[in-house]
Design a protein around this motif. Sequence first.
Motif, PDB file in Angstrom:
ATOM      1  N   SER A 156     -13.934   2.948  14.932  1.00  0.00           N
ATOM      2  CA  SER A 156     -13.971   2.083  13.746  1.00  0.00           C
ATOM      3  C   SER A 156     -14.995   0.960  13.917  1.00  0.00           C
ATOM      4  N   SER A 157     -15.768   1.017  15.029  1.00  0.00           N
ATOM      5  CA  SER A 157     -16.772  -0.024  15.326  1.00  0.00           C
ATOM      6  C   SER A 157     -16.186  -1.435  15.292  1.00  0.00           C
ATOM      7  N   PRO A 158     -15.136  -1.672  16.074  1.00  0.00           N
ATOM      8  CA  PRO A 158     -14.531  -3.009  16.036  1.00  0.00           C
ATOM      9  C   PRO A 158     -15.431  -4.062  16.676  1.00  0.00           C
ATOM     10  N   ASP A 159     -15.210  -5.320  16.275  1.00  0.00           N
ATOM     11  CA  ASP A 159     -15.792  -6.451  16.984  1.00  0.00           C
ATOM     12  C   ASP A 159     -14.801  -6.947  18.027  1.00  0.00           C
ATOM     13  N   LEU A 160     -13.517  -6.737  17.749  1.00  0.00           N
ATOM     14  CA  LEU A 160     -12.447  -7.138  18.668  1.00  0.00           C
ATOM     15  C   LEU A 160     -11.540  -5.940  18.913  1.00  0.00           C
ATOM     16  N   LEU A 161     -11.419  -5.563  20.180  1.00  0.00           N
ATOM     17  CA  LEU A 161     -10.522  -4.466  20.563  1.00  0.00           C
ATOM     18  C   LEU A 161      -9.301  -5.050  21.252  1.00  0.00           C
ATOM     19  N   LEU A 162      -8.109  -4.697  20.744  1.00  0.00           N
ATOM     20  CA  LEU A 162      -6.861  -5.104  21.379  1.00  0.00           C
ATOM     21  C   LEU A 162      -6.394  -3.921  22.217  1.00  0.00           C
ATOM     22  N   LEU A 163      -6.212  -4.150  23.500  1.00  0.00           N
ATOM     23  CA  LEU A 163      -5.884  -3.051  24.413  1.00  0.00           C
ATOM     24  C   LEU A 163      -4.524  -3.312  25.041  1.00  0.00           C
ATOM     25  N   ASP A 164      -3.559  -2.430  24.774  1.00  0.00           N
ATOM     26  CA  ASP A 164      -2.208  -2.625  25.300  1.00  0.00           C
ATOM     27  C   ASP A 164      -1.958  -1.705  26.490  1.00  0.00           C
ATOM     28  N   GLU A 165      -1.898  -2.289  27.663  1.00  0.00           N
ATOM     29  CA  GLU A 165      -1.551  -1.594  28.910  1.00  0.00           C
ATOM     30  C   GLU A 165      -2.354  -0.321  29.170  1.00  0.00           C
ATOM     31  N   PRO A 166      -3.670  -0.432  29.244  1.00  0.00           N
ATOM     32  CA  PRO A 166      -4.468   0.780  29.467  1.00  0.00           C
ATOM     33  C   PRO A 166      -4.206   1.456  30.816  1.00  0.00           C
ATOM     34  N   SER A 167      -3.656   0.731  31.792  1.00  0.00           N
ATOM     35  CA  SER A 167      -3.467   1.338  33.119  1.00  0.00           C
ATOM     36  C   SER A 167      -2.120   2.048  33.263  1.00  0.00           C
ATOM     37  N   LEU A 168      -1.302   1.964  32.221  1.00  0.00           N
ATOM     38  CA  LEU A 168       0.075   2.461  32.311  1.00  0.00           C
ATOM     39  C   LEU A 168       0.153   3.918  32.793  1.00  0.00           C
ATOM     40  N   GLY A 169       0.843   4.120  33.907  1.00  0.00           N
ATOM     41  CA  GLY A 169       1.103   5.458  34.407  1.00  0.00           C
ATOM     42  C   GLY A 169      -0.075   6.182  35.028  1.00  0.00           C
ATOM     43  N   LEU A 170      -1.174   5.463  35.268  1.00  0.00           N
ATOM     44  CA  LEU A 170      -2.363   6.133  35.808  1.00  0.00           C
ATOM     45  C   LEU A 170      -2.535   5.857  37.307  1.00  0.00           C
ATOM     46  N   ALA A 171      -3.129   6.834  38.009  1.00  0.00           N
ATOM     47  CA  ALA A 171      -3.398   6.671  39.439  1.00  0.00           C
ATOM     48  C   ALA A 171      -4.449   5.578  39.649  1.00  0.00           C
ATOM     49  N   PRO A 172      -4.401   4.878  40.812  1.00  0.00           N
ATOM     50  CA  PRO A 172      -5.305   3.751  41.058  1.00  0.00           C
ATOM     51  C   PRO A 172      -6.802   4.045  40.823  1.00  0.00           C
ATOM     52  N   GLN A 173      -7.292   5.213  41.255  1.00  0.00           N
ATOM     53  CA  GLN A 173      -8.722   5.494  41.044  1.00  0.00           C
ATOM     54  C   GLN A 173      -9.046   5.634  39.571  1.00  0.00           C
ATOM     55  N   VAL A 174      -8.086   6.208  38.832  1.00  0.00           N
ATOM     56  CA  VAL A 174      -8.289   6.381  37.395  1.00  0.00           C
ATOM     57  C   VAL A 174      -8.273   5.016  36.704  1.00  0.00           C
TER      58      VAL A 174
END
Length: 239
Positions: A156-174
């Motif tokens: 949607s070509s945002p100017d502001l991205l709200l990101l909720d818990e992007p690391s949830l459930g992912l391995a450390p390298q990921v």
Amino acid sequence: PSSGHLLEVSGLRVAYGAVEALKGVDLTVGKGQIVTLLGANGAGKSSTLNALVGLAAKKAGRVVFDGHDISGLAPEQIVRCGMTLTPEGRRIFPSLTVDEHLMLGGAMHKARGNIAEVREDMLERFPILKERLGQKAGSLSGGEQQMLAIARAMMSSPDLLLLDEPSLGLAPQVVDLIFDLIAGLRQRGLTILLVEQNVSLSLDIADAGYVMANGRVVLAGTAAELRNSSEIRGAYLGA
Ligand code: ATP
């Protein structure tokens, strides 16, 4: 706007029936910054993001985005203003393909003209998605699904991205890879409001942050100030 703030939130209140999730939240996000929202489970971080994009029942408060009061707007209008959410849990549709997700994200574009261009940009940025374009999203790994959720929001070509818990459930390298991608998006001028459980990593990429507890902001500062604060060190950084 003259303040240099892309987002200015004041007195934000949210209630779910009798549960008062936000009791008057004030925060600002400067243009081009990454600002992180920290706090324990249930502190009100997701409610804040959801209320900003019009998805949580807002009881009171003012949201000024890029100089315009957007407090009363519907979610699709807010997206068209340039603010988009990548929700907690990614909300991927397992039976839709990667490309169908991108097209869905593009359907809410501010200016319908350059969707193909944005899609090309995203496929360059997330090459694994390019390889998997025709694949059903349910067959992707967790990290790939998170990339898809971010790319869908970016359509949607945002100017502001709200990101909720992007690391949830992912391995450390990921998680490291996802954070590199987030930092890369900021380098292109995107402003980001990031909710994260991984306090150390998010303070590494953030310019500033807020700590929430029980529906209120209880601590605010630059990333360096927060990293050195005794509250943060005691509660999150194991110092
Ligand atoms: P988490 O990391 O667990 O998502 P959070 O800081 O994002 O926590 P919120 O999810 O915003 O916190 O929740 C704030 C408060 O509102 C909590 O007490 C939670 O139980 C409550 N809450 C959140 N969503 C709802 C809902 N849909 N209905 C009722 N109560 C809710």
